[in-house]
Each structure stands twice: as structure tokens, then as C-alpha cells.
Design an enzyme around this catalytic site. Structure first.
Site, PDB file in Angstrom:
ATOM      1  CB  THR A  67       4.367   7.370  14.118  1.00  0.00           C
ATOM      2  OG1 THR A  67       3.076   7.275  13.796  1.00  0.00           O
ATOM      3  CG2 THR A  67       5.086   6.100  14.862  1.00  0.00           C
TER       4      THR A  67
ATOM      5  NE  ARG B 124      -2.597  11.223  13.292  1.00  0.00           N
ATOM      6  CZ  ARG B 124      -2.064  10.392  12.066  1.00  0.00           C
ATOM      7  NH1 ARG B 124      -2.714   9.314  12.302  1.00  0.00           N
ATOM      8  NH2 ARG B 124      -1.372  10.814  11.135  1.00  0.00           N
TER       9      ARG B 124
ATOM     10  CB  SER C 286      -3.205  10.666   8.726  1.00  0.00           C
ATOM     11  OG  SER C 286      -2.985   9.878   7.522  1.00  0.00           O
ATOM     12  CG  HIS C 287      -5.243   6.327   8.316  1.00  0.00           C
ATOM     13  ND1 HIS C 287      -3.739   7.079   8.746  1.00  0.00           N
ATOM     14  CD2 HIS C 287      -5.363   5.259   8.991  1.00  0.00           C
ATOM     15  CE1 HIS C 287      -3.590   6.481   9.709  1.00  0.00           C
ATOM     16  NE2 HIS C 287      -4.499   5.157   9.885  1.00  0.00           N
TER      17      HIS C 287
ATOM     18  CG  ASP D 118      -4.311   9.228   3.571  1.00  0.00           C
ATOM     19  OD1 ASP D 118      -3.926   9.942   2.791  1.00  0.00           O
ATOM     20  OD2 ASP D 118      -3.914   9.380   4.400  1.00  0.00           O
TER      21      ASP D 118
ATOM     22  CG  ASP E 213      -2.666  13.436   5.701  1.00  0.00           C
ATOM     23  OD1 ASP E 213      -2.907  12.053   5.192  1.00  0.00           O
ATOM     24  OD2 ASP E 213      -1.448  13.679   6.141  1.00  0.00           O
TER      25      ASP E 213
ATOM     26  CG  ASP F  63       0.137  11.100   4.480  1.00  0.00           C
ATOM     27  OD1 ASP F  63      -1.074  10.211   4.391  1.00  0.00           O
ATOM     28  OD2 ASP F  63       0.580  10.999   5.520  1.00  0.00           O
ATOM     29  NE  ARG F  64      -1.624   6.379   6.063  1.00  0.00           N
ATOM     30  CZ  ARG F  64      -1.207   5.407   7.131  1.00  0.00           C
ATOM     31  NH1 ARG F  64      -1.731   4.129   6.740  1.00  0.00           N
ATOM     32  NH2 ARG F  64      -0.831   5.619   8.365  1.00  0.00           N
TER      33      ARG F  64
ATOM     34  CB  THR G 263       6.398   2.393  11.452  1.00  0.00           C
ATOM     35  OG1 THR G 263       6.577   0.979  10.951  1.00  0.00           O
ATOM     36  CG2 THR G 263       5.236   3.235  11.061  1.00  0.00           C
TER      37      THR G 263
ATOM     38  CD  GLU H  76       5.918   4.887   6.828  1.00  0.00           C
ATOM     39  OE1 GLU H  76       6.881   5.105   7.789  1.00  0.00           O
ATOM     40  OE2 GLU H  76       4.944   5.258   6.833  1.00  0.00           O
TER      41      GLU H  76
ATOM     42  CB  SER I 134       0.719   1.942   6.600  1.00  0.00           C
ATOM     43  OG  SER I 134       1.705   2.952   6.749  1.00  0.00           O
TER      44      SER I 134
ATOM     45  CE  LYS J 272       2.082   8.016   5.497  1.00  0.00           C
ATOM     46  NZ  LYS J 272       2.963   8.600   6.632  1.00  0.00           N
TER      47      LYS J 272
ATOM     48  NE  ARG K  15      -1.613  -0.587  11.650  1.00  0.00           N
ATOM     49  CZ  ARG K  15      -1.884   0.606  11.441  1.00  0.00           C
ATOM     50  NH1 ARG K  15      -0.490   1.160  11.281  1.00  0.00           N
ATOM     51  NH2 ARG K  15      -2.569   1.188  11.136  1.00  0.00           N
TER      52      ARG K  15
END
Length: 542
Positions: free
Chosen positions: A17, A21, A112-113, A276, A278, A280-281, A343, A362, A364, A375, A495
Site C-alpha cells: 500500500t 518495504r 513510515s512507522h 511517526d 516519515d 505522515d501519521r 486503505t 485513515e 491508522s 497524510k 488487523r
């Protein structure tokens, strides 16, 4: 000066998504990163002489791959590369740079996270000219190309000095090392009422922001302390580190527990937040209260008009399917568009480009708006501060007033991380095979009214995305959603999303897990989670 290097394809370079990674040692295999970058370029048309933006979150292996990407961009015919100083660009900042300077696209190096370090996670993502993640038709083409690639192009030149701002020419291409913060900070100042927030802070309202030794540190220092006048020390863990200080840069109640405990304790600041790896959260906390990402999306949408950048209102809201339906109630009251997508932020791009929606989110912990096509953690924090400054109320008061107006969507996500992939896929397939038989059945006292595997039909480009999550809907509006995450690098993450709507104000202060207890039991009964995964409890509950 331009080398064409023979290579052998890898068969595991399918983007998820948010790009490709894998663990760092995987990316360190001979030609692994080069193959994927060349596959990106081979899947694009019309970039000759155009601008490419490159940056990342500063995690381990970031600088090395940036050097490779610059040399390959030169060899493949790009006219210019813009790269953040030190290799740093938050994901939302990269999106803004692409849009502001009308770049052809961008390569963002981040997982990301996920944790960073020599044996931890790394990622490569391609963003298109609107600043958003590449749509599936492009990521599918990249994957197809990666399976057959036999050579890549690279300029045989020395490494670029990433720490010195300025421009130079290499192999016929301009490389501009830019300040990674300034353009983004200026954008934030244009959207929000900085004088009102500054006044709030001058009156003694205390905030704390945990950058988690990740990419938002420099951005938060500039915005919160330098431009808004928050006291020194308001921004913590602000130096980006290759291993994020040995911590997991995920702004949730497990990995940001120190911040959470402070906000729930005596003499807590009025507002706490984190972002987080990068940028975006986001995590939003008030004195004695955690604001769920789903509630935060709904509250931000309901109050967006208090910020100058959204004073004329919003055109609509979009949320990912697993995100709670709290935002739907706001859209209905405002009389604006409401969209439910799979998502992945890439699914919001077309809606934003057509001005069908203004705010997206989202569950998350990702929230954002039409200002970029990603985001944006700091954007959400600043909108919250703008709302607090204008309304003059506490976070808890604003949340409770929102519930009183719209009702409360009790909501929780249970993550089962690093589950055996075969077992996780078997669980989902078993659910998929039962969908036709579930409607009308009773699970305890809960009656199933509908069950499906969510599919999204994009109204703009006509694309269809199937198998996006198993939905079990119950009489009264409660629901359970099962899906496998596409953001991990080891095994599979199952999830489970549980939601119940409660209109009665007298029932708005229940413990979330207690309020959802019967649905949590129903999820186990329906999916046989324990027997299929070997897990008695989730790894993380949010």
C-alpha cells in the site's frame, strides 16, 4: 560516464500500500535497490528533462540509496533532481515540493512507522506529479518490470554532498540540495491562524510534541518553537536518528507510552502529540484523554472552517473503509460529499484532484487535506491547535461536545503482528468462503445483516480494487472488519476493527474495550483467531 549494468531480476519486489518495504539486508543485496529504481523509471513515460524530487526519513541506509537514485536519475535522462538537505524530506513535505515546483514525480525512501537500523526496515515509494502515491496501475507495472529486468543505467560519478545547500551539474543533470523545512513550514503558516495559536501559547497553554527521533523533528522545532513561540523543550526527541533511538517510531499508545502516561498524569500539559518515522501519521492527546484517529478525523472536519485555509468550508470527506463511521455523520450534517475507499492514501488522490473532498483520514493515525496528496501528521496537530485557540476549550470538552452532537462511535483496532503469513491468509480465505452463509445468523445476541469483501469502484478513472477487507455488519449498525496489512516486512499483520455506534449521551463514558466486549467475542467466534494464528491476545490494541 553512463554505465549500463547487467542484472538479474528479483521476484519479490511487489509494492504494498506504500511502496516496497523490506528489511535492510534485503535491500543491501547486489542490485536490489537499483533493480527497483530502474523498474520505476522503466514504467514511466515523458520524464526526459523533467524534475525528480528525492528524500527520505533519515533511517539507516537512506543516504546510500539517495546517492544511487541521484546517479540513476542522471543516467536515465532526468533534467533535475531536488533533494532534501541531509537526505531529509518528510513524506508530506515531499508531496508539497513535488506540487509546488511542478516536478514530474518523486522517490521517497521510508518505511513510515516501522523500526529502523541495520537489520530493521527500509522502503522505496514512487509519488506521481500530483504529489500522491503512485496508483495501482503504475505500481503493478513496476512489479511486472521488476520480474524481468536485465539491466539498469547509472552515472559513474562521485557522491553528492547532501549536507550543503545549493545546486551543481552532474552528468548533464542539475542537482539542487534544498532546505527540507522552509517550504513546508511556509505552507502551514498560510493555512492556519499562527497569531491565534501564538497567543494561546503566550497565555501559558502548554504543549508537548514527541518527534520520536524521526523526520518531523526539524519541522516541529521550526514551527512550534521558532514560529509559534512554544518554550524550548516543547519538542522532544527532535534529532532524526538512523535507528530512531532504538525505538519503534509509531505514534500509538504502545510506542509513545511515555507521552501518553504524562498526558494521563497529574499536571499534564493541555495538549500532547506525536508523529511517526516519515511524518505522515499523528497521535492526539489532551489532558486525561486520548483522541482516537477516527474521532480526530470527524472533529477536524467538523471544525475545519475555524482555520483560515478552510474558512469557506469543505467540499467533502473521504475515509478508508476500516475507519469508523464518525466522519460520515459530520458529512451528513454539513451536507457535503462522503466517500469510503480502500486503505492506502493513493485512493484519495483522484477525489482530491477533482475537488470532491477536502479532508481525508485513515484509522491508522493518518489525516490530511487537499494541501498535499499525502497524510500529514503536523498538519493535523496544527489544525487541532487552531481549533483549541479559537474555541478556547480543552481537548476533552471539544471531544465530549462532539459526541453529544453526533453520537459516539466506540471503535478499536486489534493488531496481530508477525503472524505466519500462510495462517493469516488461510484465516481470511476461510472468512471469504463463509460470506454467503453469514447474513441472518446469530453470534451470541448479535444478528448478522450483511457480509462482504469490500471492493472499490473509482468514480474518476473507472478502476476497481477488490478484496480490500472482510466486512461483517450487524443489526443496529455495529460492524467488524478483518484485513491483512500491507505495511509490514515480516510475516503478516492481521488487523481486526470493531465498531459500535452509541447515541445515548449517558453511555458515552464507557471503557472502549468493555463497550465492544460482545463484538470482540464475536470476532473470535467468526474467525477462529486463536486456533488459526496461535495468538491469545493482540500485539497492539488502539
Amino acid at each position: 560516464m553512463i554505465k549500463i549494468v547487467p542484472t538479474t531480476p528479483y521476484q519479490d519486489q511487489k509494492p504494498g500500500t506504500s511502496g516496497l518495504r523490506k528489511k535492510v539486508p534485503v535491500f543491501q543485496q547486489p542490485n536490489y535497490a537499483e533493480n527497483f529504481i530502474q523498474s520505476i523509471f522503466d514504467s514511466l513515460d515523458g520524464y526526459q528533462g523533467k524534475t525528480l524530487v528525492i528524500g527520505g526519513d533519515g533511517r539507516f541506509y537512506n543516504r546510500e540509496v539517495i546517492q544511487t537514485a541521484i546517479k540513476m536519475a542522471a543516467a536515465n535522462g532526468f533534467g533535475k533532481v531536488m533533494v532534501g538537505q541531509g537526505g531529509i524530506l518528510s513524506t508530506p513535505a515531499a508531496s508539497h515540493i513535488i506540487r509546488k515546483y511542478k516536478a514530474f514525480g518523486g522517490i521517497i525512501l521510508s518505511a513510515s512507522h516501522n523500526p529502523g537500523g541495520p537489520t530493521e526496515d527500509f522502503g522505496i515509494k514512487y509519488n506521481i506529479g500530483n504529489g500522491g502515491p503512485a496508483p495501482e496501475k503504475i505500481t503493478d507495472a513496476i512489479y511486472v518490470r521488476s520480474k524481468v529486468i536485465d539491466a539498469y543505467k547509472i552515472a559513474n560519478i562521485p557522491d553528492i554532498n547532501l549536507d550543503r545547500i545549493g545546486s551543481q551539474s552532474i552528468a548533464g543533470m542539475t542537482v539542487s540540495v534544498i532546505d527540507p523545512v522552509e517550504d513546508y513550514a511556509n505552507l502551514m503558516e498560510s493555512l492556519f491562524d499562527f497569531p491565534a495559536i501564538r497567543n494561546l501559547l503566550n497565555l501559558g497553554f502548554r504543549i508537548v510534541f514527541d518527534a520520536m527521533h524521526a523526520v518531523t523533528g526539524p519541522y516541529a522545532k521550526e514551527i512550534f518553537e521558532n514560529r509559534l513561540g512554544a518554550p524550548l523543550g516543547s519538542v522532544r526527541n527532535f534529532v532524526p536518528l538512523p535507528d530512531f533511538g532504538g525505538h519503534h517510531p509509531d505514534p500509538n499508545l504502545v510506542h509513545a507510552k511515555e507521552l501518553y502516561d504524562e498526558m494521563m498524569g497529574d499536571n499534564a500539559p493541555g495538549f500532547g502529540a506525536a508523529s511517526d518515522g516519515d511524518g505522515d501519521r499523528n497521535l492526539i492527546l489532551g489532558e486525561g484523554i486520548f483522541v482516537t484517529p477516527s474521532d480526530s478525523l470527524a472533529i477536524l472536519a467538523a471544525n475545519a472552517n475555524l482555520a483560515p485555509g478552510y474558512s469557506s468550508g469543505i467540499s467533502g470527506i473521504a475515509r478508508s473503509m476500516p475507519t469508523s463511521q464518525a466522519a460520515d455523520r459530520v458529512a451528513a450534517r454539513l451536507g457535503v460529499n462522503m466517500f469510503e475507499t480502500p486503505t492506502g492514501w493513493k485512493f484519495f488522490g483522484n477525489l482530491l484532484d477533482e475537488d470532491l473532498v477536502t479532508i481525508c483520514g485513515e484509522e491508522s493515525a493518518g489525516t490530511g487535506s487537499s494541501h498535499v496528496r499525502e497524510k500529514d501528521g503536523l498538519w493535523a496537530v496544527l489544525l487541532w491547535l487552531n481549533i483549541l485557540a479559537v474555541r478556547g476549550e480543552s481537548v476533552a470538552d471539544i471531544v465530549r461536545q462532539h459526541w453529544a452532537t453526533y453520537g459516539r462511535n466506540y471503535y478499536s483496532r486489534h493488531d496481530y503482528e508477525e503472524v505466519d503469513a500462510a495462517a493469516a491468509n488461510s484465516l481470511i480465505e476461510a472468512l471469504r468462503n463463509r460470506l454467503d452463509t453469514l447474513p441472518g445468523t446469530m453470534i451470541g445476541h448479535l444478528k448478522v445483516t450483511a457480509a462482504d469483501d469490500f471492493a472499490y469502484h473509482d468514480k474518476i478513472d473507472g478502476s476497481v480494487s477488490k478484496n480490500q477487507g472482510i466486512r461483517i455488519l450487524f443489526e443496529g449498525g455495529s460492524r467488524i472488519v478483518f484485513r491483512l496489512s500491507g505495511t509490514g516486512t515480516s510475516g503478516a499483520t492481521l488487523r481486526v476493527y470493531i465498531e459500535r455506534y452509541e447515541e445515548d449521551c449517558m453511555k458515552h463514558d464507557l471503557d472502549t474495550q468493555e463497550a465492544l466486549a460482545d463484538l470482540i467475542a464475536a470476532a473470535e467466534s467468526i474467525a477462529d483467531i486463536r486456533s488459526r494464528t496461535g495468538r491469545d491476545t493482540p500485539s497492539v490494541i488502539t
